[in-house]
Design a protein around this motif. Structure first.
Motif: not given
Length: 381
Positions: A341-343, A318, A323-327, A314, A163, A160
């Protein structure tokens, strides 16, 4: 030795390439069969419960005990396939065991690969000191049999991170890990950045426990990780004398995560990796007449509050230009604390940023909420 024991011993001695456990003893048993395949030097047991698949890796010497633990207590039949023969062990309702064997028309092949052979970023066979100290690797760099799941989870975290890091052309990075504790993942992240990616890295671990930080300093010295330092500081008040490129927070409890994210935004960190924990703040605040069904039942309110908390965080990222992803990082069966929470700092359009903030404000108004990160970003405490 009983017929069952001798049958199991004979099967294992023949080094089967596939073993199937079937005919469950209880009709209510959720798993109807266990399918075990051999992959080169290891076995993998596969179980399906509902729509989920579960896997467990076994060393060859563990197979006989694994079978004996489940037959006849859970299953009454074993079909074991060597490359040339099928062995079958059947258990009657009276507990009697019958063992038969027949020659196969077509030879059974060993599967060539499985998930342990995935091209992980952290690889088995390479000397990685933190994994040895964690008990995941042996001193020879082999995965300890019972630690395959943990090894996959750690690699999933590193993947993660990779990436985003893989897209950067930076030759030097400044990293802050808030609430690092004993620093296991901190050390692995440093290893990944410096040894795998070849990036000159300055990493600071922050925690409140002075004795733990001293232990981490000694460990870093033992590993020769000269770019690491560990400070006994409060997440809420710490201010670095450099601009961090990456901010990491793994399981910072409750509003500590809000302070981490707020600081990361204020410092303009390029990348943020946060795994929240114990989201209690909003649970005590939640009230709503329109959506009372979400606050009527304590357990459901607690879970809704946790989801609201991370959704707000999240969205606020933003709104701050990320740019945010919750995974999910690990299987929720292993731990419910599995959300990341990846930003990534990016050119988020002004309209999207405005909308994200407005969504937070509507949610807070509806449920009478006051989130710490929101207050901090808007000049509050």
């Amino acid at each position: 030795m009983s017929d069952l024991q001798s049958g199991l011993a004979a099967i294992v001695q023949k080094e089967p390439v596939r073993v199937i456990l079937s005919k469950p003893c209880q009709k209510s048993q959720p798993c109807r069969k266990i399918d075990i395949h051999r992959y080169s030097d290891i076995y993998q047991a596969e179980r399906q419960i509902g729509k989920q698949m579960f896997h467990e890796n076994l060393q060859p010497q563990e197979l006989e005990a694994y079978l004996a633990a489940r037959v006849p207590s859970e299953y009454r039949q074993i079909n074991a396939f060597t490359k040339t023969h099928e062995w079958m062990v059947s258990i009657t309702k009276k507990g009697e065991a019958f063992v038969t064997r027949k020659k196969l028309q077509t030879a059974v092949k060993v599967r060539e690969s499985h998930n342990r052979e995935k091209n992980y970023i952290l690889r088995e066979g390479e000397p990685i000191p933190p994994l040895v100290d964690m008990g995941i690797f042996t001193k020879e760099g082999k995965i300890v049999a019972s630690m395959h799941d943990k090894f996959r989870q750690i690699n999933r975290f590193i993947e993660a991170v990779d990436d985003l890091v893989s897209k950067t052309s930076c030759t030097q990075l400044h990293v802050i890990d808030f609430g690092c504790g004993k620093g296991y993942l901190t050390f692995l992240l440093y290893y990944y950045l410096t040894q795998v990616r070849g990036i000159s890295t300055h990493m600071v671990g922050i925690d409140l426990k002075a004795d733990v930080m001293e232990h981490c300093r000694k460990t870093a010295a033992k590993y020769g990780y000269d770019g690491m330092e560990f400070l006994c500081q409060d997440i809420r008040t710490y201010q670095p004398d450099f601009t961090p490129d990456i901010v990491v927070s793994l399981h910072a409890c409750d509003i500590a995560t809000d302070y981490v994210l707020y600081h990361a935004v204020q410092w303009g960190a390029k990348m943020i990796f946060s795994m929240p924990c114990c989201q209690h703040e909003l649970n005590a605040q939640m009230q709503s007449e329109e959506f009372a069904l979400l606050t009527r039942y304590g357990l459901l309110q607690e879970r809704a509050a946790a989801l609201f908390t991370d959704a707000i965080r999240a969205n606020l990222l933003t709104a701050s230009g990320y740019r945010v992803q919750v995974m999910e990082i690990v299987n929720p069966v292993d731990t419910p604390k599995n959300i990341m929470i990846r930003a990534e700092k990016a050119g988020v359009p002004a309209a999207s940023r405005k909308k994200a903030k407005e969504e937070v404000e509507r949610l807070q108004k509806e449920f009478h909420l006051s989130n710490t990160m929101y207050r901090l970003l808007n000049g509050g405490e």
